[in-house]
Motif scaffolding. Sequence first.
Motif: not given
Lengths: 324, 324
Positions: B288-298
């Motif tokens: 989940g962290v990986y997916k959020h990082f990939a869409k720029g959600d920091y």
Amino acid sequence: MMKLAIFGYGNLGRGVEAAISQNKDAELVGVFTRRDPASIKTASGCPVYRESDLAAFKEKIDVLILCGGSATDLPEQTPRFAKEFCVVDSFDTHAKIPEHFAAVDASAKATSHTALISGGWDPGLFSLARLYAQSVLPDGKDYTFWGKGVSQGHSDAIRRIEGVLDARQYTIPVEEALEAVRSGKCPELSTREKHRRECFVVLKEGADPAKVEQAIVNMPAYFADYDTTVHFISLEELKRDHAGLPHGGFVLRNGKTAGGEKHTIEFRLSLDSNPAFTGSVLVALARGVYKHFAKGDYGCKTIFDLSPADLSPLSPEELRAHYL
Amino acid sequence: MMKLAIFGYGNLGRGVEAAISQNKDAELVGVFTRRDPASIKTASGCPVYRESDLAAFKEKIDVLILCGGSATDLPEQTPRFAKEFCVVDSFDTHAKIPEHFAAVDASAKATSHTALISGGWDPGLFSLARLYAQSVLPDGKDYTFWGKGVSQGHSDAIRRIEGVLDARQYTIPVEEALEAVRSGKCPELSTREKHRRECFVVLKEGADPAKVEQAIVNMPAYFADYDTTVHFISLEELKRDHAGLPHGGFVLRNGKTAGGEKHTIEFRLSLDSNPAFTGSVLVALARGVYKHFAKGDYGCKTIFDLSPADLSPLSPEELRAHYL
């Protein structure tokens, strides 16, 4: 405050109405119906409108909760209403979900609305339980048991038999199967080993109980693959003892981690009223739709796409401080 | 393919390592440790590095899973590593979550990383169960039961008593209390009514069993408020019969809908190995962290902020078609 409206005032519509009264951040704008509004008196006293009145409510409704059936109502209504409103439905024909999703997604995206389909408990909370369990334990096996609860479809099937005046069918999980899964045995279970069926039947005058019983227990798909018990009772008994719509069930996953350790995840619902509970789930999901719409996230969603926090009226700070 | 790394190679680190081997979309880059890498042989054979080597891995690690303790390791490590990596931890000091969140959020936002704190099962999956149940049934009461499982804190407390060589403490839910909740009675339960404690104790030579037993059962906070049973066993028996770290428990909510219908939601975990299961949860959360990082959600997240779909390796289309 989110302004909700209900389309369709059957058991589920009444469940949604009751649920809205328990949520302080929600208010019920009105009930919309294809029937004559004058023929309906709502439990909450909220106004009842015709379907054609909806056009005047475009700015007054945040989320329209569609309470029709999955067979013919929702496939037509949800894509149509998603062009004018944010909507939530409880579409539960599992095999047709991708098709329904595509239709609703196209409508909602074209007009910048947010929609959610297939809310409730199965599909819904049970789907969540399956998804979380599979994501956490990739090596494992899922089990879903339904009941004890009233199956409307099976009750209807009995009512169609010649000589039957009314009937109520309960789906009941087989305790031994449930215990085998719970103890981590990861069993292979046949249809018959998982559920049994209990039927309460009121005969028409002169009907032959033996013939009706045989027609029930041998009915393909519905009963032939199950151990089925048939009880003949009076109409008074049916009304007195079987008026409710209880339901529930169990989702379990037996899984193994790489060192061979066994783990079991179980999610269970025990519900006095299927429509009252389903209505409560739909209102929580409407909150999620409302939040996604507010941040400009349009298109069709399912319960898989909303974060748990999206369903709560509490702030992220409150949730972290008190619920984590 | 997400590239994961582990910081800290105790029970939890080994659990994460085992979990990574079960997830086809994940690979383990390495284990990082404050100990001498030469002193560690990993179960998977993956390389072991010093903490100071981490700097060279900035581009080679998608998510760093922190497997230290909540008392002193994570409050310092998670905010620090969140400046260089996307991170996941299992911080479980409930009262200090807001403070820990703020520190990690500041680090992660300042350097455009995504972090998740307090992953696992409690906090974690149990928190989810509580949040979903409360969102769906606003009028109700929550219950959490732990066990049967080993409490490390209580085992340690016994070990500190004079005359004790080693000990293992099991927390056990009281079956009658669990049944009362399950049946929808919404009971008020005291600490003693919810859990009992069972202790397996190995004495040092010459120690007085009666004195040790009194010291245990009267220990404030840990045992005095519970019915506690003490068994004295040999070191061989302790090693043979109590080497595992099983755990689990139950989250239940008794709720009512507005028509007075009662509903019970239950979530249950039964785990052969607490660290193996917790490791599995952390790997799903890393996804989940990986997916959020990939869409720029920091910034910092918790399990409340990730959608159920975020935790799954499957596509939204597959999830809708087969898991809803």
